[in-house]
Design a protein around this motif. Structure first.
Motif, short mmCIF file in Angstrom:
data_model
loop_
_atom_site.label_atom_id
_atom_site.label_comp_id
_atom_site.label_asym_id
_atom_site.label_seq_id
_atom_site.Cartn_x
_atom_site.Cartn_y
_atom_site.Cartn_z
N HIS A 1 24.14 9.42 19.46
CA HIS A 1 24.79 10.73 19.42
C HIS A 1 25.49 10.96 20.76
N HIS B 1 30.52 17.18 19.53
CA HIS B 1 29.50 16.19 19.20
C HIS B 1 30.12 15.08 18.37
N ILE C 1 28.43 12.22 16.06
CA ILE C 1 27.11 11.82 15.58
C ILE C 1 27.25 10.70 14.55
N PRO D 1 19.07 13.45 20.95
CA PRO D 1 20.11 13.27 19.92
C PRO D 1 19.66 13.61 18.50
N ALA D 2 20.65 13.90 17.65
CA ALA D 2 20.40 14.07 16.22
C ALA D 2 20.15 12.71 15.59
N ASN D 3 20.79 11.69 16.14
CA ASN D 3 20.67 10.31 15.71
C ASN D 3 20.89 9.42 16.94
N TRP E 1 20.24 20.49 13.66
CA TRP E 1 19.54 19.23 13.42
C TRP E 1 18.28 19.16 14.28
N ARG F 1 26.25 8.36 11.59
CA ARG F 1 25.39 8.68 10.46
C ARG F 1 24.93 7.42 9.74
#
Lengths: 181, 171
Positions: free
Chosen positions: A39, A102, A104, A34-36, B114, A106
């Motif tokens: 995600h 997606h 995501i 994941p980006a975060n 990312w 934040r």
């Protein structure tokens, strides 16, 4: 289903995943890279490479799911924001052969960046481009009126007052607006 | 309180229209990230997606898809990014819900990639337990479309709304 597509396997459940939600049209899973944290990937069960190949029903369903995920994510994770993101084509950053929406969550200082910086452009160039665009627009949206008309100043003012009043009556968002200004 | 996006809708700020119906407007962004950058917006002032009536959310996604197709055709784009940013931290610049359609070409100077994070298995399990939705529960509200629209549009956004509270933490 495409034989070589891992995401088809995930979407249809043949490849195990952490499924947040599933219905006839999509499966929503946690991204394992994941980006975060949290995600999520919204995967249509039908194989499509890019957004433009999805049926109207599928795309509208994505809108509905995104709205519901927005509520779920804000309610459960209490993040500072959410990015809904689609990369359409390799130049746009698409890495999978399967269409993905997606979601995501934040958090402040998470180092991600989805900002679309605003730039001034040449008005003449924009007008020329728009003239070129019009026949295509008429083809896509036959019912829409694309004639450009200058509103008389007085009408403009009246219009503005009316819409302002309406906004205030319906939802009191003054305070929320403030935080962006 | 002024909202630039509301000014696009009212016509106070002139824009080039890409689509319009009773509830939705799409325009070429007057201050684009890149040439051909389009915005799809609800005409009414909603801050985040979750406040939108379902029918409008659905239609906005459909219009964004169509405009993505138009952009491919007209700009000669090699790709597009579709973005809906919620919250200042996520890059939302106006307190008005928006879908961005951004045409992409090779070496256009944009990059929304990312770095991938490694999340320990234990944390993944925790997140999963928190978020997973009991079967079918998130989706099907068995209301007729017209009824849904009516009910949701009446709904007031209370100042105590949990989502708004969270967004307010932003400085």
């Amino acid at each position: 289903m495409e034989q070589q597509c891992i995401f088809c396997g995930i979407a249809t459940g043949q490849v195990p995943s952490k499924t947040i939600f599933e219905d006839d049209v999509v499966r929503v899973v946690l991204d394992i890279y994941p980006a975060n944290p949290a995600h999520m990937l919204v995967l249509p069960k039908q194989h499509h490479a890019i957004l433009n190949q999805l049926s109207k029903e599928e795309v509208e369903h994505l809108g509905k799911i995104a709205k519901q995920l927005s509520e779920l994510i804000f309610k459960v994770l209490k993040p500072d924001g959410i990015n809904f993101f689609i990369a359409n084509g390799a130049v746009a950053g698409q890495k999978a052969p399967h269409f993905i929406l997606h979601a995501i969550p934040r958090f402040k200082g998470d180092g991600l960046n989805f900002e679309a910086p605003e730039k001034e452009i040449d008005k003449k160039e924009l007008s020329a481009f728009y003239d070129k665009l019009k026949p295509i627009l008429k083809n896509y949206f036959p019912g829409v009126d694309f004639t450009e008309k200058e509103m008389p100043e007085e009408e403009k003012k009246a219009d503005k007052n009316e819409s302002k009043k309406e906004d205030k009556e319906d939802i009191n968002l003054d305070e929320i607006t403030e935080m962006f200004s | 309180m002024t909202c630039v996006i509301c000014d696009y809708v009212s016509g106070k700020i002139a824009t080039k229209k890409l689509y319009e119906d009773e509830n939705i407007l799409a325009v070429l962004n007057p201050t684009p990230t890149i040439f051909g950058h389009a915005l799809v917006m609800p005409k009414k002032h909603y801050v985040i997606l979750d406040q939108l009536p379902e029918e409008i959310a659905k239609k906005m996604f459909y219009i964004a898809q169509q405009i993505s197709g138009i952009v491919f055709e007209a700009v000669g784009a090699e790709g597009t990014n579709i973005m809906l940013n919620e919250g200042f931290v996520a890059g939302q610049k106006h307190a008005h819900c928006l879908i961005h359609v951004i045409p992409r070409k090779k070496e256009d100077g944009l990059n929304f990639d990312w770095p991938q994070k490694q999340i320990p298995e234990e944390s993944m399990n925790k997140i999963y337990e928190l978020l997973k939705v009991p079967e079918g529960k998130i989706a099907e509200k068995p209301l007729k479309e017209a009824e849904t629209l009516k009910i949701e549009e009446k709904k007031e956004v209370s100042k105590e709304d949990f989502r708004i509270k969270q967004l307010r933490r932003i400085p």
